[in-house]
Write a protein that holds these residues in place. Structure first.
Motif, PDB file in Angstrom:
ATOM      1  N   UNK A  71       6.634  -2.210  -2.725  1.00 67.06           N
ATOM      2  CA  UNK A  71       5.504  -1.684  -1.977  1.00 67.06           C
ATOM      3  C   UNK A  71       4.273  -2.509  -2.316  1.00 67.06           C
ATOM      4  N   UNK A  72       3.539  -2.915  -1.285  1.00 64.89           N
ATOM      5  CA  UNK A  72       2.277  -3.632  -1.485  1.00 64.89           C
ATOM      6  C   UNK A  72       1.181  -2.865  -0.776  1.00 64.89           C
ATOM      7  N   UNK A  73       0.131  -2.616  -1.477  1.00 66.27           N
ATOM      8  CA  UNK A  73      -1.073  -2.167  -0.764  1.00 66.27           C
ATOM      9  C   UNK A  73      -2.277  -2.359  -1.672  1.00 66.27           C
ATOM     10  N   UNK A  74      -3.426  -2.355  -1.047  1.00 67.81           N
ATOM     11  CA  UNK A  74      -4.659  -2.479  -1.819  1.00 67.81           C
ATOM     12  C   UNK A  74      -5.566  -1.336  -1.399  1.00 67.81           C
ATOM     13  N   UNK A  75      -6.288  -0.841  -2.375  1.00 67.04           N
ATOM     14  CA  UNK A  75      -7.183   0.279  -2.103  1.00 67.04           C
ATOM     15  C   UNK A  75      -8.602  -0.186  -2.387  1.00 67.04           C
ATOM     16  N   UNK A  76      -9.486  -0.015  -1.387  1.00 60.74           N
ATOM     17  CA  UNK A  76     -10.867  -0.453  -1.586  1.00 60.74           C
ATOM     18  C   UNK A  76     -11.707   0.707  -2.082  1.00 60.74           C
ATOM     19  N   UNK A  77     -12.845   0.358  -2.613  1.00 64.39           N
ATOM     20  CA  UNK A  77     -13.732   1.397  -3.128  1.00 64.39           C
ATOM     21  C   UNK A  77     -14.203   2.292  -1.994  1.00 64.39           C
ATOM     22  N   UNK A  78     -14.110   3.583  -2.228  1.00 68.33           N
ATOM     23  CA  UNK A  78     -14.633   4.548  -1.276  1.00 68.33           C
ATOM     24  C   UNK A  78     -13.761   4.781  -0.064  1.00 68.33           C
ATOM     25  N   UNK A  79     -12.605   4.153  -0.001  1.00 66.47           N
ATOM     26  CA  UNK A  79     -11.784   4.361   1.189  1.00 66.47           C
ATOM     27  C   UNK A  79     -10.695   5.396   0.931  1.00 66.47           C
ATOM     28  N   UNK A  80     -10.195   5.953   2.008  1.00 66.06           N
ATOM     29  CA  UNK A  80      -9.080   6.885   1.898  1.00 66.06           C
ATOM     30  C   UNK A  80      -7.862   6.255   2.549  1.00 66.06           C
ATOM     31  N   UNK A  81      -6.829   6.063   1.747  1.00 66.82           N
ATOM     32  CA  UNK A  81      -5.583   5.523   2.272  1.00 66.82           C
ATOM     33  C   UNK A  81      -4.581   6.661   2.328  1.00 66.82           C
ATOM     34  N   UNK A  82      -4.040   6.882   3.515  1.00 59.99           N
ATOM     35  CA  UNK A  82      -3.020   7.925   3.625  1.00 59.99           C
ATOM     36  C   UNK A  82      -1.654   7.267   3.562  1.00 59.99           C
ATOM     37  N   UNK A  83      -0.760   7.852   2.789  1.00 64.11           N
ATOM     38  CA  UNK A  83       0.620   7.390   2.790  1.00 64.11           C
ATOM     39  C   UNK A  83       1.439   8.482   3.447  1.00 64.11           C
ATOM     40  N   UNK A  84       2.074   8.127   4.564  1.00 64.32           N
ATOM     41  CA  UNK A  84       2.876   9.132   5.260  1.00 64.32           C
ATOM     42  C   UNK A  84       4.337   8.712   5.277  1.00 64.32           C
ATOM     43  N   UNK A  85       5.183   9.670   5.544  1.00 67.99           N
ATOM     44  CA  UNK A  85       6.614   9.402   5.588  1.00 67.99           C
ATOM     45  C   UNK A  85       7.345  10.687   5.309  1.00 67.99           C
ATOM     46  N   UNK A  86       8.632  10.706   5.650  1.00 68.36           N
ATOM     47  CA  UNK A  86       9.356  11.964   5.455  1.00 68.36           C
ATOM     48  C   UNK A  86       9.749  12.133   3.995  1.00 68.36           C
ATOM     49  N   UNK A  87      10.339  13.276   3.692  1.00 70.16           N
ATOM     50  CA  UNK A  87      10.737  13.554   2.309  1.00 70.16           C
ATOM     51  C   UNK A  87      11.709  12.488   1.825  1.00 70.16           C
ATOM     52  N   UNK A  88      11.515  12.041   0.614  1.00 69.17           N
ATOM     53  CA  UNK A  88      12.435  11.062   0.047  1.00 69.17           C
ATOM     54  C   UNK A  88      12.104   9.633   0.412  1.00 69.17           C
ATOM     55  N   UNK A  89      10.940   9.413   1.053  1.00 67.78           N
ATOM     56  CA  UNK A  89      10.626   8.043   1.445  1.00 67.78           C
ATOM     57  C   UNK A  89       9.967   7.276   0.306  1.00 67.78           C
TER      58      UNK A  89
END
Lengths: 310, 349
Positions: free
Chosen positions: B27-45
């Motif tokens: 998994x790759x992602x970056x989170x910036x200051x003050x932002x909201x990152x949503x991670x979605x997916x079904x159970x077990x993802x």
């Protein structure tokens, strides 16, 4: 809270009354009489005289009424087997060693058991866990007299580290205490382990970890208190059975305890001592149950008793 | 601007008796200051496992991180010892859990539970921590805080407990707040309140939030960017607009298609057929291929890379390859995409 305790005490008195009644009539159903085992040395007239002296010639309900009237005033009667000694006296001198042994075994046993169970849960699925599990199963399944015999044979007879028997000082309590404490220790360890595992898997422990709380703090501040509740449930009744003496251990180590006394009274139809001892056991049991209930509230705020208004 | 949190090729595996489960597979992602990152997916993802890895809360020894880095504050969190992670947890990074009914210690006063982190990380005295805890209770909207601080969790309702959990998470002004389905166990009105609260606090404190959910309605409401996870990988990532107005991955279409709309009461919900793959033996090729009606031969053989749709929008599907046939999302999904435009706008106002 005061109201609750008061209410409980009233229930306790009612319970005791029922126990006293049931015990009295059951006891009268025992075969034999206190004076018929003297091998024909006593004439019938003499026996009749004795029966009259102790009021045993009267109908059972009358005896019952008289006994209860005495008990309410704190008079438990006199023993038949020990030269008319006061029952209260006999019980008090005999209770001492039993309570001493029991308390010692209970305190050491439960503390060790809790530690053992906790560490087993913390080191879940390691050799430590398996070892403590095996030890706990051994402790639960092997009766205490086996341990008593082994301890006595090796530590007293073979290695002469401790006295074999009798009751003459602290060193005399060591072996019987160990023999007695194995069972409560094993039970505590089992309960503590399974409870602790459940608590450690709970969300609030994970939240505590997410807060950055150290492992030790999690164990002692967060988990222990929640895991110890079921252990207290089993400890309550166990306290009574330990404090009131275990016949076998007292026999093996020749401890002048109340368990041994109780059995002898039953064998000799010593009615006042049987009644007195039964009543004592009942009182202890009921009081301890009350204490356990109050302890729950102390540990778990969810079951804290509030008298009507908060 | 440099991201505050940078996750690179993160793998998380769990050893079980049956074999190794690869719960997170790069998994790759970056989170910036003050932002909201949503991670979605079904159970077990792998959503929750990903965040647990960030917090260093993957249950050892069964769970481990065989590959990847989590860069935070110039440090790779995967390399830190438990002791070092303890100093970061609750202080720089904190977490809100799913079920407020079970995530508070039932035998500890809530004040003490809030103060614990303050005393630990900010070295406050008991008295200072208590005052700060009262402030926090006020901040999260618990009335009568001076009295409530000495109460136990069972004296609070579900919504109030979640506010307490939020207060605990915010106690030390964390840079990153991870919310693992914080509203799933709450009823709808309380959900909205908690979401409002989180948005509010984010504005005040400029916290970065990772928001895990499977509720796309919530995503539209709170997130700046969305990462869609499937079978331990991010299959599509983009801004909320990218994902809702221009989804590219068939799995994202499936998620959108299975979401009920406000007005469409006459149409059926479209379920994604099948079940997620067994991550003990992940399939060759695209993990979603077996459930994907647009799957091509190549999906069964080779895993798709992340194709760039725009600067903010990436999706891992062969459909974006130049040689792939042009496929339009199904009608129902298109409808919902439009439906979301209005729903999203409403939520934002």
């Amino acid at each position: 809270m005061v109201k609750y305790i008061f209410q409980r005490i009233i229930y306790m008195v009612i319970t005791l009354f029922i126990i006293a009644t049931a015990t009295f009539f059951l006891m009268k159903l025992l075969p034999g009489s206190p004076f018929n085992d003297l091998g024909g040395k006593m004439t019938e007239a003499q026996e009749q005289l004795l029966m009259e002296k102790y009021g045993l010639d009267e109908p059972v309900p009358v005896q019952y009424a008289k006994y209860m009237a005495g008990m309410v005033q704190g008079d438990l009667g006199v023993s038949f087997q020990y030269d008319n000694r006061n029952v209260t006296d006999i019980i008090l001198t005999r209770l001492g060693p039993s309570a001493h042994l029991g308390a010692q075994a209970l305190i050491i046993g439960s503390i060790l058991g809790i530690i053992l169970g906790m560490t087993a849960a913390i080191r879940h699925n390691t050799w430590w866990d398996y070892t403590s599990n095996v030890l706990a199963v051994i402790g639960i399944s092997i009766p205490s007299f086996v341990f008593a015999g082994l301890l006595q044979y090796y530590f007293a007879v073979q290695w002469r580290l401790f006295p074999v028997s009798f009751w003459e000082g602290p060193i005399y309590t060591v072996l019987p205490t160990i023999a007695l404490m194995i069972f409560p220790m094993a039970i505590c360890a089992r309960f503590m382990r399974s409870e602790m595992l459940e608590v450690l898997g709970s969300d609030y422990i994970e939240l505590a970890r997410a807060k950055g709380v150290s492992n030790n703090t999690i164990m002692f501040k967060h988990a222990l208190r929640n895991a110890v509740i079921p252990v207290i449930t089993v400890l309550g009744p166990m306290t009574v059975s330990l404090m009131t003496g275990t016949l076998v251990i007292e026999q093996i180590f020749a401890v002048p305890g109340i368990g041994e006394q109780f059995v002898r009274s039953i064998n000799t139809n010593d009615y006042p001592v049987i009644m007195g001892t039964s009543m004592l056991f009942s009182v202890m049991f009921i009081v301890i149950i009350l204490i356990v209930d109050l302890l729950y509230g102390l540990i778990d705020p969810r079951i804290r008793i509030t008298g009507g208004k908060d | 601007m440099d991201p505050i949190l940078d996750v690179r090729n993160l793998h998380v595996s769990f050893d079980t008796y049956g074999g190794t489960v690869q719960a997170v597979r790069g998994v790759d992602f970056a989170l910036k200051k003050g932002e909201t990152l949503a991670i979605v997916g079904e159970s077990g993802s792998g959503k929750s496992v990903t965040t647990k890895a960030l917090m260093g809360l993957v249950a050892k020894p069964a769970g481990h991180i065989p590959k990847g880095e989590i860069l935070f504050d110039g440090k790779d969190l995967t390399k830190l010892s438990n002791k070092e992670m303890q100093k970061i947890r609750g202080k720089d990074m904190s977490m809100i859990f799913q079920d407020p009914m079970t995530s508070l210690n039932p035998t500890m006063k809530i004040g003490k539970q809030i103060m614990e982190g303050l005393i630990l990380h900010q070295k406050l005295s008991k008295k200072e921590a208590r005052n700060r805890a009262i402030e926090l209770l006020d901040l999260v909207g618990i009335p009568d805080s001076t009295k409530r601080i000495d109460q136990y969790p069972h004296q609070f309702s579900g919504g109030m407990r979640q506010r307490v959990v939020v207060a605990i998470a915010l106690a030390c002004n964390p840079k990153v707040l991870i919310a693992d389905e914080p509203t799933t166990a709450l009823d709808v009105t309380i959900q909205a309140q908690i979401l409002e609260l989180m948005k509010d606090i984010q504005k005040k404190m400029d916290t970065s939030i990772i928001f895990i959910t499977h509720d796309l309605g919530v995503v539209a409401n709170v997130a700046d960017r969305v990462a869609v996870m499937y079978a331990g990988k991010i299959v599509e990532v983009g801004t909320v607009d990218d994902i809702f107005y221009n989804p590219k991955h068939p799995y994202t279409w499936g998620l959108l298609g299975s979401m009920p709309t406000v007005d469409g009461n006459d149409e059926k919900l479209i379920a994604i057929p099948g079940t997620p793959p067994d991550l003990m033996n992940p399939p060759k090729g695209d993990a979603f291929a077996a459930r994907n009606e647009y799957a091509m031969q190549i999906d069964l053989e080779e895993e798709p890379p992340l194709f760039k749709v725009s600067d903010t929008h990436y999706a891992a599907t062969w459909l974006l390859h130049d040689d792939a046939p042009k496929v339009e999302p199904p009608e129902a999904v298109k409808k919902r995409m439009k439906g979301n435009i209005s729903a999203g706008e409403e939520n934002r106002s």
